[in-house]
Design a protein around this motif. Structure first.
Motif, short mmCIF file in Angstrom:
data_model
loop_
_atom_site.label_atom_id
_atom_site.label_comp_id
_atom_site.label_asym_id
_atom_site.label_seq_id
_atom_site.Cartn_x
_atom_site.Cartn_y
_atom_site.Cartn_z
N GLY A 77 0.83 -1.21 0.00
CA GLY A 77 0.00 0.00 0.00
C GLY A 77 0.86 1.25 0.00
O GLY A 77 2.07 1.19 0.21
N ASN A 137 -4.46 3.66 -0.56
CA ASN A 137 -4.77 2.47 -1.34
C ASN A 137 -3.91 1.31 -0.88
O ASN A 137 -2.77 1.52 -0.41
CB ASN A 137 -4.60 2.73 -2.84
N ALA A 138 -4.43 0.11 -1.02
CA ALA A 138 -3.68 -1.07 -0.60
C ALA A 138 -4.32 -2.35 -1.13
O ALA A 138 -5.52 -2.39 -1.42
CB ALA A 138 -3.61 -1.15 0.93
N TYR A 139 -3.48 -3.37 -1.25
CA TYR A 139 -3.94 -4.74 -1.40
C TYR A 139 -3.48 -5.51 -0.16
O TYR A 139 -2.34 -5.34 0.29
CB TYR A 139 -3.35 -5.41 -2.63
N ILE A 165 -2.21 5.92 4.43
CA ILE A 165 -2.23 5.41 3.06
C ILE A 165 -3.63 5.56 2.46
O ILE A 165 -4.63 5.59 3.18
CB ILE A 165 -1.77 3.94 2.99
N ILE A 169 3.39 -3.69 5.11
CA ILE A 169 3.75 -2.63 4.16
C ILE A 169 5.07 -1.99 4.56
O ILE A 169 5.96 -1.75 3.71
CB ILE A 169 2.63 -1.56 4.09
N ASP A 204 -9.06 -5.20 -1.50
CA ASP A 204 -8.64 -4.24 -2.51
C ASP A 204 -9.24 -2.90 -2.10
O ASP A 204 -10.44 -2.68 -2.21
CB ASP A 204 -9.17 -4.71 -3.87
N CYS A 228 -9.24 1.29 -2.34
CA CYS A 228 -8.84 2.52 -3.02
C CYS A 228 -9.72 3.65 -2.50
O CYS A 228 -10.95 3.57 -2.55
CB CYS A 228 -8.99 2.39 -4.53
#
Length: 368
Positions: free
Chosen positions: A214, A235-237, A233, A355, A251, A253
């Motif tokens: 992310g 956005n991230a997976y 943050i 992350i 997911d 965003c």
């Protein structure tokens, strides 16, 4: 008819979410509830809550801090909707107070695993108290229907859970407290504990390992507060592995306002698949044998909801269930307990650490 004595609520923290709770509780007035007190040091928030309460003919006692409200003895139930980093201290004060107060605490339970465990350990001595964590996404009608489909075994043994949240950036909060990880626990704790709770519920197992990627790519990059740039943050997976071999993926965003649905949830078992879409409120499910032509689709609704609010009626249903548990006088547990709050935070903390470190992080590692 049961106990219909009016249950008196106090709300600690009457910013945006605190006022949302006030409105939901007003719509539960016919169930025998009343908000009688608020506590908040922020004068504009106090005034906004008083304006709402006046429109409902609810006279409120106003306190500048939670300790004064506790000592007043006027409340049976407390809603804690203060900034995340204050939850632990307030919960510890409520638990140690001689008067019994049942508590609905907003998510996340706390910003760190250590604080969550501290609260859980303290609460063991207060069997007279009910504490529910505000992971209300479980109550959204399409999500609740998907939970029902999974629990009924229609999909078989769950193997994969995929949750997509594509939405707008974080809103502005009082003193911009939600712009910094030290206050929120990080985006994957503050926002995504909801989804880690759902993953754990669908998987029916304990999380063991987390991997995440992310960054801060779009939002808040041009903002500064007291010379500091936000570090949350956008956005991230996230991949979560569970003891029983199932896996979850998030997911996220937060610069995706151009989305038809804000949340899209997919649960796949060894014999079928189910999906839920919010705010379309559509649920679909089918089996491998029946294929595409056998997929069932319905519009998920709940006739009990009298106020949709910010979360599609889930906060109303959350309060309705918690009120039922309170009135059951020890014979009914809250649906979302302290352990569920801990697990959802632990996954988020592990994801934030993943992350930072660029590697898998075990749940055992963050629990130590």
């Amino acid at each position: 008819m049961g106990d219909r004595r009016v249950v008196k609520y106090g709300i600690i923290g009457v910013g945006m979410m605190g006022r949302e709770h006030l409105i939901n509780l007003y719509h539960l007035k016919s169930e025998g509830v009343a908000v009688v007190a608020i506590a908040d040091p922020h004068l504009p928030s106090q005034q906004a809550a008083l304006h709402l309460a006046h429109s409902y003919n609810w006279p409120l006692q106003v306190f500048s801090g939670h300790k004064e409200l506790l000592n007043s003895g006027v409340c049976d139930v407390l809603v804690i909707s203060t900034p995340n980093m204050t939850h632990c201290e307030i919960l510890m004060d409520v638990i140690s107070h001689p008067k019994t107060h049942h508590v609905l605490v907003e998510k996340p339970l706390c910003t760190t695993v250590a604080d969550c465990i501290k609260v859980i350990d303290a609460a063991k001595s207060r069997q007279d108290m009910l504490v529910q964590v505000g992971l209300e996404y479980r109550y959204m009608p399409p999500v609740a229907k998907l939970i029902e489909v999974v629990k009924d075994g229609i999909l078989g043994q769950v193997k994969m859970v995929s949750i997509r949240e594509h939405r707008f950036p974080f809103l502005v909060k009082v003193d911009n407290w939600n712009r910094f990880n030290c206050n929120t626990g990080g985006t994957l704790v503050e926002k995504c504990c909801h989804f880690f709770d759902l993953m754990t519920l669908f998987a029916g197992s304990n999380p063991v390992r987390v991997m995440a990627s992310g960054a801060i790519d779009v939002n808040h990059k041009d903002e500064t507060y007291d010379g500091k740039v936000p570090d949350i943050i956008d956005n991230a997976y996230v991949i979560v592995e569970f003891e029983n071999g199932s896996r979850g993926m998030l997911d996220l965003c937060m610069f995706a306002e151009g989305s038809k649905n804000e949340q899209e949830i997919s649960v796949v078992g060894d014999i079928g698949k189910g999906e839920a879409f919010v705010p379309e409120n559509i649920v679909c499910w089918g089996t491998r044998i029946e294929g595409r032509d056998g997929v069932k689709t319905l519009k998920a609704e709940d006739d009990r909801i009298k106020y949709n609010g910010l979360h599609h009626g889930s906060s109303y249903l959350e309060h309705l269930q918690f009120l039922s548990a309170i009135r059951a006088k020890g014979t009914q547990a809250p649906i979302v307990d302290l352990h569920a709050g801990l697990v959802s935070v632990a996954i988020g903390v592990a994801a934030q650490l993943s992350i930072e470190k660029g590697r898998f992080v075990s749940i055992e590692e963050v629990m130590e």
